[in-house]
Design an enzyme around this catalytic site. Sequence first.
Site, short mmCIF file in Angstrom:
data_model
loop_
_atom_site.label_atom_id
_atom_site.label_comp_id
_atom_site.label_asym_id
_atom_site.label_seq_id
_atom_site.Cartn_x
_atom_site.Cartn_y
_atom_site.Cartn_z
N TYR A 1 -9.69 5.21 7.29
CA TYR A 1 -9.87 5.62 8.68
C TYR A 1 -10.95 6.68 8.71
O TYR A 1 -10.80 7.73 8.07
CB TYR A 1 -8.56 6.18 9.26
N HIS B 1 0.83 -1.19 0.00
CA HIS B 1 0.00 0.00 0.00
C HIS B 1 0.87 1.25 0.00
O HIS B 1 1.79 1.39 0.81
CB HIS B 1 -0.91 0.01 1.24
N LYS C 1 0.73 -0.13 15.11
CA LYS C 1 2.09 -0.18 15.62
C LYS C 1 2.42 -1.40 16.47
O LYS C 1 3.57 -1.57 16.85
CB LYS C 1 2.36 1.08 16.48
N TYR D 1 3.23 6.80 10.14
CA TYR D 1 2.46 5.61 9.79
C TYR D 1 3.34 4.54 9.16
O TYR D 1 3.22 3.35 9.48
CB TYR D 1 1.31 5.97 8.83
N PRO E 1 -4.49 0.31 18.53
CA PRO E 1 -4.22 -0.18 17.18
C PRO E 1 -4.42 0.85 16.08
O PRO E 1 -4.19 0.54 14.91
CB PRO E 1 -5.24 -1.33 17.03
#
Length: 395
Positions: free
Chosen positions: A202, A72, A298, A385, A294
Amino acid sequence: MQTQVGIIGGGPSGLCLARLLSLSGIKSVILERQDRAYVEARIRAGILEQGMIDLMRRAEVSERMDEAGLVHDGIVLTFDGREERIDMKRLTGGQQVMVYGQTELTKDLYDAVLKDENITVVFQAGDVRPAGFLEGRPRLRFFKDGQQTDVDCDYIAGCDGYHGASRASVPRELITEYERIYPFGWLGLLSDTPPVHEELIYANHKRGFALCSQRSPTRSRYYLQVGLDEKIEDWSDERFWEELKRRLPAHIAATLVTGPSIEKSIAPLRSFVTEPMRFGSMFLVGDAAHIVPPTGAKGLNLAASDMYYLSTALIAHYHEGRDDLLERYSETALRRVWAAVRFSWWFTSIMHKFNDDPIEHKIQLAELDYLMSSTAGQTTIAENYVGLPFDPTFK
């Protein structure tokens, strides 16, 4: 029994650590409380940072991951009816993440570890007790089939999770624990349905957070923020899908393919850190030392840096007679741990509903609007990220 490194916990952290050590000729014994089928069946995260990907390749267990993993380049944030993409690859100079389920990763590691002559795995090892690690005489005592066995070793690696025996064995006066409990949990649903989007979504919504994730082109993982008093039995598949649609922009919800759940669970959210991460001859790794929400993906990825630092330090000890890296392990690992705790807390704070105060939601929307209008703001999200780099001086 006798070995060089005794490892408590046969999850991905313990397995990968053992494999990294083995490829440098270092022997280990892994004590796992459950059987292999139980460990492999656990549903866990599926986002791998470059650091974890590199460790799997270094451990020579990456063939299936490289074939089936979904790379991704970005993630999508939705809020106030908007859909905004964070182009992580562009903003970080080419860094990406990979979607590859932890269940599959664990299977790959076991396939390699169980054939490795330098590694002994003991399944269904009960009542594991680390001892002697503060006096320089570390050993692991466990019971299997009613028989007591001791493992004498040079070092102990506690890879046994938040509820494991390693951290619990440390005298309380030697340890400091930091914890924050969040006032909500994540209700997760796994289904054999195609993902609603090619990248993770998200969602910030006034009804609460949602996440659209995936495990493969035909298997999806979705999450909803729920109260801590919610019960699985109160959430039918139909209720879950309808609530998920409410929290997504209409044009995305319209493309959502629903189906029967394979698994549903509710996980509470917490931030937790133990200091230090070394106690004499015992080192804590992964969830035994730290837990993060979450939201920032991580958990396993933070354990990856622990594995990298500890394996590097132990290899330097056995091959070069150096102990400087072992001395630096806790300090170095904790620097990256706290950076990840900060990002996970911050990302959670701007994406979740904490109370019914409407001003809070308006402030979140204002912050998200600013971040999406700022290259610097988007870069901050992207850099954290994809994962901050391991300490280049640790070698």
